[in-house]
Design an enzyme around this catalytic site. Structure first.
Site, PDB file in Angstrom:
ATOM      1  N   ASN A  80       0.845  -1.196   0.000  1.00 33.75           N
ATOM      2  CA  ASN A  80       0.000   0.000   0.000  1.00 33.75           C
ATOM      3  C   ASN A  80       0.882   1.249   0.000  1.00 33.75           C
ATOM      4  O   ASN A  80       2.100   1.141   0.017  1.00 33.75           O
ATOM      5  CB  ASN A  80      -0.986  -0.028   1.175  1.00 33.75           C
ATOM      6  CG  ASN A  80      -0.267  -0.009   2.511  1.00 33.75           C
ATOM      7  OD1 ASN A  80       0.435   0.939   2.841  1.00 33.75           O
ATOM      8  ND2 ASN A  80      -0.408  -1.089   3.271  1.00 33.75           N
ATOM      9  N   ASP A 120      -4.471  -6.473   5.146  1.00 31.98           N
ATOM     10  CA  ASP A 120      -5.531  -7.295   5.737  1.00 31.98           C
ATOM     11  C   ASP A 120      -5.536  -8.719   5.181  1.00 31.98           C
ATOM     12  O   ASP A 120      -6.113  -9.616   5.778  1.00 31.98           O
ATOM     13  CB  ASP A 120      -6.895  -6.658   5.459  1.00 31.98           C
ATOM     14  CG  ASP A 120      -7.147  -5.497   6.402  1.00 31.98           C
ATOM     15  OD1 ASP A 120      -6.888  -5.657   7.609  1.00 31.98           O
ATOM     16  OD2 ASP A 120      -7.579  -4.423   5.929  1.00 31.98           O
ATOM     17  N   LYS A 126     -14.556   0.946  14.095  1.00 35.63           N
ATOM     18  CA  LYS A 126     -13.242   0.367  14.431  1.00 35.63           C
ATOM     19  C   LYS A 126     -12.899   0.644  15.899  1.00 35.63           C
ATOM     20  O   LYS A 126     -12.343  -0.204  16.593  1.00 35.63           O
ATOM     21  CB  LYS A 126     -12.158   0.946  13.509  1.00 35.63           C
ATOM     22  CG  LYS A 126     -12.263   0.386  12.096  1.00 35.63           C
ATOM     23  CD  LYS A 126     -11.282   1.021  11.118  1.00 35.63           C
ATOM     24  CE  LYS A 126     -11.552   0.482   9.721  1.00 35.63           C
ATOM     25  NZ  LYS A 126     -10.822   1.153   8.663  1.00 35.63           N
TER      26      LYS A 126
HETATM   27  O1  PMT Z   1       2.619   6.503   6.444  1.00 38.92           O
HETATM   28  P1  PMT Z   1       2.119   7.782   5.808  1.00 38.92           P
HETATM   29  O2  PMT Z   1       2.484   7.872   4.341  1.00 38.92           O
HETATM   30  O3  PMT Z   1       2.513   8.994   6.602  1.00 38.92           O
HETATM   31  O4  PMT Z   1       0.517   7.719   5.836  1.00 38.92           O
HETATM   32  C1  PMT Z   1      -0.169   7.776   7.058  1.00 38.92           C
HETATM   33  C2  PMT Z   1      -1.386   6.832   7.076  1.00 38.92           C
HETATM   34  C3  PMT Z   1      -2.409   7.298   6.073  1.00 38.92           C
HETATM   35  C4  PMT Z   1      -0.963   5.390   6.760  1.00 38.92           C
HETATM   36  C5  PMT Z   1      -1.964   6.885   8.542  1.00 38.92           C
HETATM   37  O5  PMT Z   1      -2.371   8.185   8.825  1.00 38.92           O
HETATM   38  C6  PMT Z   1      -3.130   5.913   8.719  1.00 38.92           C
HETATM   39  O6  PMT Z   1      -4.275   6.208   8.444  1.00 38.92           O
HETATM   40  N1  PMT Z   1      -2.842   4.690   9.227  1.00 38.92           N
HETATM   41  C7  PMT Z   1      -3.813   3.585   9.376  1.00 38.92           C
HETATM   42  C8  PMT Z   1      -3.887   2.775   8.125  1.00 38.92           C
HETATM   43  C9  PMT Z   1      -4.826   1.582   8.255  1.00 38.92           C
HETATM   44  O7  PMT Z   1      -4.419   0.456   8.076  1.00 38.92           O
HETATM   45  O8  PMT Z   1      -6.016   1.865   8.621  1.00 38.92           O
HETATM   46  P2  PMT Z   1      -7.227   0.790   8.742  1.00 38.92           P
HETATM   47  O9  PMT Z   1      -8.426   1.648   8.859  1.00 38.92           O
HETATM   48  O10 PMT Z   1      -7.158  -0.205   7.647  1.00 38.92           O
HETATM   49  O11 PMT Z   1      -6.940   0.044  10.090  1.00 38.92           O
HETATM   50  C10 PMT Z   1      -7.479   0.460  11.354  1.00 38.92           C
HETATM   51  C11 PMT Z   1      -6.473   0.247  12.470  1.00 38.92           C
HETATM   52  O12 PMT Z   1      -6.282  -1.155  12.699  1.00 38.92           O
HETATM   53  C12 PMT Z   1      -5.110   0.817  12.204  1.00 38.92           C
HETATM   54  O13 PMT Z   1      -4.644   1.366  13.422  1.00 38.92           O
HETATM   55  C13 PMT Z   1      -4.279  -0.385  11.769  1.00 38.92           C
HETATM   56  O14 PMT Z   1      -2.901  -0.231  12.142  1.00 38.92           O
HETATM   57  C14 PMT Z   1      -4.931  -1.517  12.542  1.00 38.92           C
HETATM   58  N2  PMT Z   1      -4.914  -2.830  11.857  1.00 38.92           N
HETATM   59  C15 PMT Z   1      -5.554  -2.992  10.654  1.00 38.92           C
HETATM   60  C16 PMT Z   1      -5.576  -4.238  10.051  1.00 38.92           C
HETATM   61  C17 PMT Z   1      -4.922  -5.325  10.665  1.00 38.92           C
HETATM   62  N3  PMT Z   1      -4.905  -6.530  10.093  1.00 38.92           N
HETATM   63  N4  PMT Z   1      -4.292  -5.140  11.833  1.00 38.92           N
HETATM   64  C18 PMT Z   1      -4.278  -3.922  12.441  1.00 38.92           C
HETATM   65  O15 PMT Z   1      -3.693  -3.756  13.514  1.00 38.92           O
END
Ligand code: PMT
Length: 397
Positions: free
Chosen positions: A210, A279, A337
């Site tokens: 990503n 994921d 979430k």
């Molecule tokens: O790295 P940069 O270029 O500065 O960009 C920053 C960013 C956009 C990546 C950052 O600001 C951001 O939004 N990070 C979260 C990205 C993400 O995976 O979001 P999500 O909505 O898919 O996941 C929700 C949360 O669960 C996140 O805290 C993630 O770390 C966590 N997660 C998700 C999936 C998984 N299998 N395990 C997890 O722990």
């Protein structure tokens, strides 16, 4: 550099490692920054550098011997005068003695008498550094309030590759300045930060990834370190260099990130998960490069573990902060979430918005708390958003 060293008196302890030559530049930089520097060399250090060199650089007396001084307890005077002590490089032997309170030379004796901050920069062969006894000694010194600057990684003088290099003098001086001048509001707290994206390998040459660059998470890790926290940064795939004073663990896949985070979780005070976690992973990763065959290729993906959800289930007293990267229905999805992963708050960012999300130096976010409170963070540098996030973590700790 700001004037953090102006009129400060710094005790610089140098022990006997090959990196002792770098301490000359540390002394010189401290002097240029306005500090009055008292150098204490151990016997081992004198095998690598001479008192004369430091004396010439600083234009001051350099100390080597507990016994030769006339009519005054030199160790007490040095300890009372010091606004801070820095030991760089610190050998495994010095660290072991400091942990046990052995006072058999001028440096160890002086450090026992010091009441101001002590910063220790270990430097040694990787195996010696990673030896459980050295790690235990370091942990114990940390518990007693010493500031440990983690060593850099790379090729060591002995030819080994790994952790153990003394960081560059400029970084040592910056680290020390932070200790002297920063608000150390997170001192004694262990904070895990995750950053950048994890990948799903397809075969030895390809992967699904990503756009995360790690900028957001690295800024959080740096800010937490500035505030004195013991920071563990678990970083996915990124070109950013390890931040100073932060234990950085590099991983590629979600499973590796999970293992690294769980290994550090038990005694952590807070976890901030800004990583963009894959994921799904390939049901089977090809062991050889997949050859072109036909017009279509179907890859079978299976779910990866949700690391944050697992942390939410296993949490004891840890503060848990998640990020939500969304392209629509920001608040609704982020709230979902927040509850499903049992978080204290979530930082929601719309990654389609100009100036927000992946790769930019800025971000636009909404912090949503489990009690329903919200804080809007309009467009700002990621370093500024990091401060807002850590202010909120501090309030919860
Ligand atoms: O790295 P940069 O270029 O500065 O960009 C920053 C960013 C956009 C990546 C950052 O600001 C951001 O939004 N990070 C979260 C990205 C993400 O995976 O979001 P999500 O909505 O898919 O996941 C929700 C949360 O669960 C996140 O805290 C993630 O770390 C966590 N997660 C998700 C999936 C998984 N299998 N395990 C997890 O722990």
């Amino acid at each position: 550099m700001s004037g953090g060293f102006k009129e400060k008196r710094i005790l610089l302890g140098v022990t006997g490692g090959i990196a002792a030559y770098k301490a000359i530049e540390v002394a010189s930089r401290l002097k240029k920054a306005g500090a009055l520097v008292d150098v204490v060399l151990t016997k081992g250090a004198e095998n690598f550098v001479t008192p004369l060199t430091f004396g010439e650089v600083l234009g001051r007396k350099v100390y080597t011997n507990l016994w030769n001084e006339e009519s005054e307890p030199i160790h007490i005077r040095l300890a009372e005068n010091a606004d801070m002590a820095i030991v760089a490089p610190a050998t495994a032997n010095f660290i072991a003695k400091a942990r046990l309170g052995i006072a058999d030379d001028l440096l160890t004796t002086t450090l026992l008498a010091i009441r101001t901050p002590i910063m220790i920069a270990p430097a040694m062969n990787t195996n010696m550094y990673e030896n459980p006894i050295t790690q235990k000694n370091i942990e114990e010194l940390k518990k007693r309030g010493a500031y440990i600057m983690p060593p850099a990684e790379g090729v060591l003088a002995c030819g080994a590759i790994g952790a153990g290099r003394l960081p560059e003098p400029v970084d040592i001086v910056n680290f020390a300045e932070n200790i002297l001048s920063q608000n150390l509001s997170l001192k004694g707290k262990k904070i895990i930060v995750t950053a950048a994206g994890t990948i799903a390998p397809i075969d030895p040459v390809r992967f699904i990834g990503n756009h995360s660059t790690g900028k957001m998470g690295f800024e959080i890790a740096k800010e937490a370190a500035k505030r004195g926290a013991d920071v563990v940064l678990v970083a996915g795939v990124t070109h950013l260099k390890n931040p100073d004073g932060v234990k950085t663990i590099r991983v590629n896949t979600t499973e590796e990130m999970r293992a690294a985070v769980l290994a550090e979780y038990d005694d952590a005070d807070a976890v901030i998960k800004s990583a963009a976690v894959a994921d799904y992973r390939l049901a089977e990763v090809a062991t050889e490069k997949i050859k072109k065959q036909g017009d279509e290729l179907t890859l079978k993906l299976v779910r990866n573990p949700d690391i944050l959800k697992e942390l939410g289930e296993k949490r004891k007293n840890q503060i848990l902060v998640g990020f939500a990267a969304e392209t629509n229905n920001l608040v609704e999805y982020a709230n979902k979430k927040l509850r499903e992963k049992n978080l204290d708050f979530i930082v929601a960012n719309n990654v389609k918005e100009e100036g927000a999300g992946f790769g930019t130096d800025t971000n636009i976010a909404k912090l949503i708390f489990k009690d329903g409170r919200e804080i809007d963070a309009p467009i700002m540098q990621k370093s500024e958003l990091a401060k807002i996030i850590l202010d909120e973590v501090e309030k919860l700790l």
